[in-house]
Design a protein around this motif. Structure first.
Motif, PDB file in Angstrom:
ATOM      1  N   ASN A 176       0.882  -0.916  -0.414  1.00 52.13           N
ATOM      2  CA  ASN A 176      -0.252  -0.193   0.159  1.00 52.13           C
ATOM      3  C   ASN A 176       0.719   1.167   0.209  1.00 52.13           C
ATOM      4  O   ASN A 176       1.355   1.852   0.909  1.00 52.13           O
ATOM      5  N   LEU A 177       1.065   2.101  -0.924  1.00 54.96           N
ATOM      6  CA  LEU A 177       1.357   2.671  -1.303  1.00 54.96           C
ATOM      7  C   LEU A 177       0.904   4.033  -2.389  1.00 54.96           C
ATOM      8  O   LEU A 177       0.822   3.470  -2.901  1.00 54.96           O
ATOM      9  N   ASN A 178       1.148   5.159  -1.490  1.00 53.71           N
ATOM     10  CA  ASN A 178       0.129   6.390  -1.862  1.00 53.71           C
ATOM     11  C   ASN A 178       1.037   7.050  -3.147  1.00 53.71           C
ATOM     12  O   ASN A 178       1.892   7.768  -2.836  1.00 53.71           O
ATOM     13  N   LEU A 179       1.542   6.872  -3.859  1.00 53.19           N
ATOM     14  CA  LEU A 179       1.780   7.371  -5.648  1.00 53.19           C
ATOM     15  C   LEU A 179       0.962   7.896  -6.368  1.00 53.19           C
ATOM     16  O   LEU A 179       2.018   9.062  -7.672  1.00 53.19           O
ATOM     17  N   THR A 180       0.432   8.482  -6.083  1.00 60.41           N
ATOM     18  CA  THR A 180      -0.995   9.312  -7.214  1.00 60.41           C
ATOM     19  C   THR A 180      -0.603  10.709  -7.537  1.00 60.41           C
ATOM     20  O   THR A 180      -0.137  11.389  -8.099  1.00 60.41           O
ATOM     21  N   ALA A 181       0.278  11.532  -6.324  1.00 58.70           N
ATOM     22  CA  ALA A 181       0.367  12.465  -6.386  1.00 58.70           C
ATOM     23  C   ALA A 181       1.671  12.894  -7.177  1.00 58.70           C
ATOM     24  O   ALA A 181       2.052  13.359  -7.675  1.00 58.70           O
ATOM     25  N   VAL A 182       2.983  12.048  -6.828  1.00 61.84           N
ATOM     26  CA  VAL A 182       3.866  11.301  -7.642  1.00 61.84           C
ATOM     27  C   VAL A 182       3.590  11.814  -8.834  1.00 61.84           C
ATOM     28  O   VAL A 182       4.369  12.108  -9.749  1.00 61.84           O
ATOM     29  N   PHE A 183       2.532  10.561  -9.822  1.00 65.79           N
ATOM     30  CA  PHE A 183       2.447  10.661 -11.045  1.00 65.79           C
ATOM     31  C   PHE A 183       1.981  11.060 -11.260  1.00 65.79           C
ATOM     32  O   PHE A 183       2.260  11.910 -12.391  1.00 65.79           O
ATOM     33  N   ASN A 184       1.074  12.155 -10.842  1.00 66.46           N
ATOM     34  CA  ASN A 184       0.451  13.506 -11.366  1.00 66.46           C
ATOM     35  C   ASN A 184       1.590  14.588 -11.352  1.00 66.46           C
ATOM     36  O   ASN A 184       1.047  15.320 -12.378  1.00 66.46           O
TER      37      ASN A 184
END
Length: 881
Positions: A176-184
């Motif tokens: 469970n890694l929150n990478l959405t902000a990095v990708f965006n």
């Protein structure tokens, strides 16, 4: 009454005869005094630009504002510098560097401050976030720590891509890694590069977990050293800022931009636009006046006579302004255009009356005194009443217009003296010939004859117009927004309006002062409860709550991040193959992730990133030269990574936060909110958009009920507007009384006085209604229209009544006399003068020109159509049965 035998007739006749006989000496003396006036004015006349300074210092709101500026002098005539950048890191870095530059410049600035960049806020900024926000930052920092640690060792694009590939593999494995902000963030950065408007990736925004915006702003407050010996007092500090911007690389192609606004910049631009507008309007007015004169007198000699008297009167009036006042303001600067519009009237009336008398065939030596005797009394009445109309401004609290009244009123007296002296003298060299009637004006005469055959219709239409205007009066508005006076297209105004859209940093807020902490707390409590108030800010708000719990979270962040440091980045040769391989691996890994887990919460952002990477790889493949590939990869590397070291450094500084109390706030911050004698500054922000006048009134009045001594732009705008309206009601009343008394004394007839005043009052009433029809509200500049129309219209009305009552001209004959022609042409020159103001970049001056033009047109209608009908009705009643 036969005026040909009166004392005034003989006086004016002898005056003209003397000027004619001593013409050479009169003209020589006029040239000498004109030269003296030019030198004296050029060396001594100044200009004041502060709009609020046009009101008396004794007005209560000015007293309150003076106290505020004494307690917090850094806000006096300040400049507000706005740094725009695509990332908060870039905006911060430029703002800090520019502030340091200006602080070193002691020649042009007293001080410069960038509060957001103060070390106190850089170190304690995290304490102003909420606990949930800090918890989220902690989680994101924990997820990003491996990436940051790897990049610190080798901050290159291939390392970045490799670490991201490993992170995507972790997602594939179920972590469970929150990478959405990095990708965006990466997607947005790459797409900006493809679109030709590249911007850097903001790591600060990534840590905060926000979406990166297109623009970030930082504000710098600078207090310039004004040179009041110069026309543009802030010119050198503004020039110094522009030079500093160039030196710091803030050129047109740079991603960071600098814009300048604030009180000093707005005043500079307003003066510049007013000066430029007055200059352009003056030139246009002269051209239009000459064109009208070509139609009216049609000889070069007569035009030279009128223009010589006009220029001489203008120079003498400017010299008088220099002697009596010493300066011009943003309203009185329009006196030149007003004089051009009015100053030719007397000369036109004199010349056309002389031309009419010359039809007897007698020599100029005989006809000139007759013309002067006939017209002199009417000109005297016009000058006196018009001057009274202007002088009525003097007792008001609106000093700016009081100065205009003094200058322009005296200018009318000067114009009379010049006309009665110079025009007869120049008749010796340029005697006006007989003028044949122009066919082109016959339609005008035909139109003017219509009321003679439809007097009842004129009276009915006039009654309807009066009733309609009275109904429109309650809808008349006053625009309190001082910003609307300026050129809307200059940088300072556009920037100021942009800041108004941001409620947090809006310059449109009220300032209240408290003598101690207890009073400040009480005021904050009361003001915060108002529905018209959005928020209230004091120095007490700079001490955050829950500091102990926040400190624990910040310490946890520090432990998570660890002792990371970036080695100095040295430009090195880019390994194209290695970076291509890393990017391709990342693209393939993202593709596998999307195939395996299409419904994953991060799927949308991963899909967008994959598409951006595909576009990047296609561009690289399409480049045949290795050097071109290196150049593109280096640009992408810079876009993604060059802000990372600074972001980590600022984060590490913020992780050193320590709990503090109010007494621990440093002076660099405290001086903006607490003065040296412990006066508290309270900033009160509106809940509504106070560009709306009604919302402005509600906001200001609600705050004033609790804090009567409050100040700030909203208070100044409203109170200044109220003071101006009161001043002009006072001025108009004085002008009306003064003119009526003067007419009674000079005309010695109540009936003639009523006939003179009737068209003027009608024109003023109709002009008020026109502001509603044209949706042109009164403002600080154009509010002078009504008193001016009263003064201006006097001339037309006096000449018409004087000719009709004293020479017994019938209605039909009156229209074809030199008086009517002079009224018509004088009105055209006045319209030319006032109409030229419409093209001024200064919106206050332009609106003043529009209303004055409309007022003169309405005055002409009232004098040439309605007044003759009234004269006929009076004459009919006087006829014996």
């Amino acid at each position: 009454m036969d005026i040909s035998n009166g004392a005034s007739y003989r006086f004016f006749a002898r005056w003209a005869a003397f000027s004619y006989q001593k013409a050479i000496w009169v003209i020589f003396f006029a040239i000498v005094i004109a030269g003296f006036s030019v030198v004296y004015t050029a060396n001594n006349l100044g200009v004041h630009t502060d709009t609020t300074d046009m009101l008396s210092e004794d007005v209560p709101f000015r007293v309150n504002h003076k106290r505020y500026k004494e307690a917090f002098p850094q806000y006096e005539d300040a400049l507000l510098l706005v740094v725009d950048a695509p990332t908060p890191e870039q905006a911060h870095a430029v703002a800090k560097e520019l502030t340091a530059y200006l602080q070193r410049d002691k020649v042009h600035f007293y001080e410069a401050s960038y509060l957001s960049g103060d070390l106190f806020f850089e170190q304690n900024g995290l304490l102003y976030k909420s606990i949930p926000e800090l918890e989220k930052i902690t989680d994101r920092l924990a997820a990003a720590q491996p990436l940051i640690a790897r990049l610190a060792l080798n901050p290159t694009l291939d390392t970045f891509a490799s670490v991201l590939t490993e992170a995507v593999d972790e997602l594939r494995s179920g972590r469970n890694l929150n990478l959405t902000a990095v990708f965006n963030g990466i997607t947005s950065t790459l797409d900006a590069r493809f679109a030709g408007s590249p911007h850097a990736l903001s790591w600060q925004i990534l840590f905060d977990g926000e979406e990166q915006s297109d623009l970030y702003q930082e504000l710098i407050l600078a207090r310039p050293k004004h040179d009041y010996a110069q026309l543009f007092a802030a010119e050198q500090p503004l020039k110094a800022i522009r030079e500093a911007a160039v030196e710091l690389g803030l050129t047109q192609g740079a991603p960071e931009k600098l814009r300048i606004t604030g009180e000093a910049a707005l005043a500079y631009d307003e003066l510049h636009s007013a000066m430029r507008g007055a200059q352009d309007a003056g030139i246009l007015a002269l051209v239009l006046v000459i064109l009208v004169l070509l139609i009216a007198v049609r000889t070069i000699g007569a035009i030279i006579t009128v223009m010589f008297s006009l220029v001489l009167g203008l120079l003498l009036t400017a010299a008088f302004a220099t002697f009596a006042v010493g300066h011009l303001n943003l309203i009185s600067i329009a006196f030149a255009v007003l004089y051009i519009g009015l100053g030719v009237d007397y000369a036109i009336h004199f010349l056309l009356r002389h031309e009419e008398v010359r039809r007897s065939g007698q020599p100029v030596m005989k006809t000139l005194p007759v013309a002067s005797g006939d017209i002199g009394r009417a000109l005297l009445i016009c000058a006196v009443t018009t001057a009274i109309g202007f002088y009525a401004f003097i007792p008001t609290t609106y000093d700016g217009v009081a100065e205009l009244g003094l200058i322009s009123g005296s200018g009318m007296v000067i114009s009379l003296l010049v006309t009665l002296t110079i025009v007869p003298a120049l008749q010796r060299f340029f005697p006006i010939p007989l003028i044949k009637p122009l066919i082109s004006i016959q339609p005008v005469h035909a139109a003017l004859e219509w009321p003679a055959h439809a007097r009842k219709s004129v009276l009915v239409l006039t009654t309807i117009a009066v009733l309609s205007s009275i109904m429109a009066l309650p809808q008349i508005r006053f625009d309190y927004n001082l910003l609307n006076l300026n050129d809307p297209h200059v940088e300072s105004v556009e920037t100021f309006r942009d800041l108004l859209e941001n409620a947090d940093d809006s310059p449109w807020h009220i300032i209240a002062l408290a003598d101690d902490r207890n009073e400040a707390e009480q005021l904050v409590k009361k003001l915060s409860g108002l529905q018209e108030v959005d928020k209230v800010v004091t120095i007490l708000d700079f001490v955050p709550d829950s500091q102990e719990e926040k400190i624990r979270l910040i310490e946890e962040m520090a432990m998570t991040l660890g002792p990371i440091s970036f080695a100095p980045i040295i430009q090195q040769h880019i390994n194209v193959d290695m970076q291509l391989s890393a990017l391709q691996d990342l693209e393939h890994t993202l593709n596998r992730f999307l195939i395996e887990q299409p419904a994953h919460p991060a799927a949308d952002s991963a899909r967008a990133l994959q598409q951006s990477l595909t576009n990047l790889l296609l561009q690289l493949t399409g480049l045949n030269e290795r050097e071109s590939r290196e150049k593109l990869l280096f640009a992408v590397d810079q876009d993604l990574l060059h802000l990372l070291p600074d972001s980590i450094h600022r984060l590490q500084l913020a992780l050193e936060a320590r709990s503090f109390a109010q007494q621990d706030i440093p002076d660099s911050v405290k001086i903006h909110w607490q003065s040296s004698d412990d006066i508290y500054r309270i900033a009160i922000y509106p809940a509504e958009n106070i560009n709306d006048n009604d919302a402005l009134k509600r906001f200001v009045r609600a705050v004033q009920e609790i804090a009567p001594g409050a100040t700030g732009v909203p208070v100044i705008s409203l109170e200044a507007g109220m003071a101006v309206v009161d001043a002009f009601i006072h001025a108009f009343s004085l002008a009306l009384i003064g003119v009526v008394v003067a007419l009674l004394v000079l005309l010695r007839s109540v009936k003639s006085t009523v006939l003179v005043m009737a068209p003027l009052l009608l024109a003023a009433l109709f002009t008020g209604a026109i502001t509603v029809l044209l949706d042109v509200p009164f403002n600080f500049a154009n509010v002078i229209a009504l008193p001016l129309i009263l003064g201006i219209g006097i001339d037309c009305s006096v000449h018409m009544v004087h000719r009709s009552r004293n020479t017994g001209e019938a209605y039909e004959n009156l229209l074809y006399t030199s008086t009517t022609r002079a009224i018509f042409y004088s009105a055209l020159t006045t319209m030319a003068g006032f109409g030229s103001l419409i093209f001024s970049q200064h919106q206050g001056t332009a609106s003043m020109g529009l209303l004055l033009l409309a007022g003169v047109v309405l005055t002409l209608i009232c004098v040439l159509i309605i007044l003759p009908v009234l004269l006929h009705a009076v004459d009919k009643k006087q006829q014996p049965d």
